[in-house]
Design a protein around this motif. Structure first.
Motif, PDB file in Angstrom:
ATOM      1  N   SER A 125      38.189  -7.473  27.970  1.00 32.23           N
ATOM      2  CA  SER A 125      38.359  -7.208  29.400  1.00 32.23           C
ATOM      3  C   SER A 125      39.463  -6.197  29.655  1.00 32.23           C
ATOM      4  CB  SER A 125      38.666  -8.508  30.155  1.00 32.23           C
ATOM      5  OG  SER A 125      37.534  -9.346  30.160  1.00 32.23           O
ATOM      6  N   LYS A 126      40.516  -6.249  28.833  1.00 33.27           N
ATOM      7  CA  LYS A 126      41.613  -5.305  29.000  1.00 33.27           C
ATOM      8  C   LYS A 126      42.250  -5.040  27.642  1.00 33.27           C
ATOM      9  CE  LYS A 126      44.641  -9.137  30.330  1.00 33.27           C
ATOM     10  NZ  LYS A 126      45.543  -9.674  31.363  1.00 33.27           N
ATOM     11  N   ALA A 127      42.878  -3.883  27.515  1.00 34.68           N
ATOM     12  CA  ALA A 127      43.530  -3.503  26.259  1.00 34.68           C
ATOM     13  C   ALA A 127      44.921  -4.108  26.231  1.00 34.68           C
ATOM     14  CB  ALA A 127      43.578  -1.982  26.125  1.00 34.68           C
ATOM     15  N   GLY A 128      45.006  -5.426  26.060  1.00 30.83           N
ATOM     16  CA  GLY A 128      46.278  -6.126  26.045  1.00 30.83           C
ATOM     17  C   GLY A 128      46.987  -5.976  24.711  1.00 30.83           C
ATOM     18  N   PHE A 129      48.116  -6.701  24.590  1.00 31.58           N
ATOM     19  CA  PHE A 129      48.939  -6.608  23.393  1.00 31.58           C
ATOM     20  C   PHE A 129      48.174  -7.066  22.151  1.00 31.58           C
ATOM     21  CE2 PHE A 129      52.104  -8.574  20.499  1.00 31.58           C
ATOM     22  CZ  PHE A 129      52.821  -7.432  20.184  1.00 31.58           C
ATOM     23  N   GLY A 130      47.417  -8.176  22.278  1.00 38.03           N
ATOM     24  CA  GLY A 130      46.664  -8.686  21.135  1.00 38.03           C
ATOM     25  C   GLY A 130      45.614  -7.707  20.650  1.00 38.03           C
ATOM     26  N   THR A 131      44.918  -7.071  21.597  1.00 41.02           N
ATOM     27  CA  THR A 131      43.902  -6.082  21.236  1.00 41.02           C
ATOM     28  C   THR A 131      44.534  -4.900  20.526  1.00 41.02           C
ATOM     29  OG1 THR A 131      42.500  -6.715  23.107  1.00 41.02           O
ATOM     30  CG2 THR A 131      42.120  -4.542  22.140  1.00 41.02           C
ATOM     31  N   GLN A 132      45.686  -4.440  21.031  1.00 42.07           N
ATOM     32  CA  GLN A 132      46.371  -3.299  20.416  1.00 42.07           C
ATOM     33  C   GLN A 132      46.856  -3.638  19.014  1.00 42.07           C
ATOM     34  OE1 GLN A 132      46.558  -0.130  21.811  1.00 42.07           O
ATOM     35  NE2 GLN A 132      47.108   0.285  19.691  1.00 42.07           N
ATOM     36  N   MET A 133      47.336  -4.877  18.828  1.00 40.31           N
ATOM     37  CA  MET A 133      47.782  -5.291  17.497  1.00 40.31           C
ATOM     38  C   MET A 133      46.626  -5.278  16.498  1.00 40.31           C
ATOM     39  SD  MET A 133      50.550  -8.393  17.836  1.00 40.31           S
ATOM     40  CE  MET A 133      50.509  -8.559  16.060  1.00 40.31           C
ATOM     41  N   LEU A 134      45.464  -5.770  16.936  1.00 41.99           N
ATOM     42  CA  LEU A 134      44.297  -5.780  16.053  1.00 41.99           C
ATOM     43  C   LEU A 134      43.859  -4.359  15.723  1.00 41.99           C
ATOM     44  CD1 LEU A 134      42.124  -7.295  14.531  1.00 41.99           C
ATOM     45  CD2 LEU A 134      40.801  -7.434  16.654  1.00 41.99           C
ATOM     46  N   MET A 135      43.873  -3.481  16.695  1.00 34.72           N
ATOM     47  CA  MET A 135      43.512  -2.089  16.443  1.00 34.72           C
ATOM     48  C   MET A 135      44.452  -1.463  15.412  1.00 34.72           C
ATOM     49  SD  MET A 135      42.613  -0.929  20.373  1.00 34.72           S
ATOM     50  CE  MET A 135      42.362   0.796  19.970  1.00 34.72           C
ATOM     51  N   ASN A 136      45.744  -1.770  15.529  1.00 37.81           N
ATOM     52  CA  ASN A 136      46.720  -1.236  14.570  1.00 37.81           C
ATOM     53  C   ASN A 136      46.460  -1.769  13.169  1.00 37.81           C
ATOM     54  OD1 ASN A 136      47.963   0.132  16.661  1.00 37.81           O
ATOM     55  ND2 ASN A 136      49.554  -1.408  16.977  1.00 37.81           N
ATOM     56  N   LEU A 137      46.136  -3.071  13.079  1.00 41.09           N
ATOM     57  CA  LEU A 137      45.855  -3.675  11.772  1.00 41.09           C
ATOM     58  C   LEU A 137      44.623  -3.044  11.123  1.00 41.09           C
ATOM     59  CD1 LEU A 137      46.475  -7.486  12.385  1.00 41.09           C
ATOM     60  CD2 LEU A 137      47.636  -6.056  10.693  1.00 41.09           C
TER      61      LEU A 137
END
Length: 223
Positions: free
Chosen positions: A30-42
């Motif tokens: 739904s939104k590019a939150g902190f958790g989503t950004q962390m997964l993208m970085n991983l």
């Protein structure tokens, strides 16, 4: 944590090993939150993927190697609706942050949905599983696979001789491969409402209660 199917090698490494590059991964949330950004970085760092956030309601423009769907803020019905529209544009789909609920677990009946990770999955296991999904393997909890195996043993699906019109057959052929009603209409030269009307009649003929049931029936009975 629920036991998950291990990779094919019984002695595989604990940490995922990157063997490919430039694999495109879209993360639906739904939104590019902190958790989503962390997964993208991983995924970028450990699996060498090119990651992009896909907002809820957006369609897939290209054909990414994997679409990851965050179940934390998306309902089972919202995911099913999205898959109906976008499945043909996806090579592989995986769910993560999945609550332990039968409503979400039913989504594994969709074609190309090759991975499911519960909301308590450890980071190392998530990365290992996603690497295997990207390589073409299935990564599903043992309990779900056991349910499907038991169900298939009990039902013994066989071909059923039901009289369908050529138009109904054409619609089912497209639908079993993940085509949306709009896409079917464009291919066969009819309106989306006409497709829905045909499907309503088909559901009654084959005894299907929903699109997933009809797709499973078509995969058994229509070549």
């Amino acid at each position: 944590m629920d036991s998950t199917v291990p990779p094919r090698s019984a002695h595989g490494p604990t940490k995922a090993v990157n063997t490919a590059s430039n694999r495109q991964v879209l993360i639906l949330a739904s939104k590019a939150g902190f958790g989503t950004q962390m997964l993208m970085n991983l995924l970028t760092k450990d699996l060498n993927c090119q990651c992009q956030h896909l907002a809820k309601g957006c369609d897939v423009a290209s054909k990414p190697d994997l679409v990851l769907i965050n179940c934390h803020d998306l309902s089972e019905q919202a995911i099913a609706d999205w898959l109906q529209i976008n499945l043909r544009s996806c090579q592989k789909v995986a769910l993560f942050n999945v609550p332990k609920s039968q409503h979400y677990e039913r989504l594994v009946e969709w074609p190309r949905l090759n991975g499911l990770f519960y909301d308590d999955t450890q980071e190392s296991m998530l990365l290992q599983g996603l690497e295997k999904v990207l390589e073409g393997d299935l990564w599903l909890p043992r309990t779900i696979l056991a349910k499907h195996l038991e169900s298939s043993r009990n039902t013994h699906p066989k071909r059923v001789d039901i009289s369908l019109t050529q138009r109904e057959t054409d619609i089912l052929k497209l639908m079993k491969n993940g085509a949306s009603n709009a896409s079917i209409g464009n291919t066969l030269g009819m309106s989306e409402n006409t497709v829905k009307s045909h499907l309503y009649k088909v559901y009654r003929k084959i005894g299907a209660s929903n699109r997933v049931d009809a797709g499973n029936w078509a995969r058994i009975n229509i070549e």
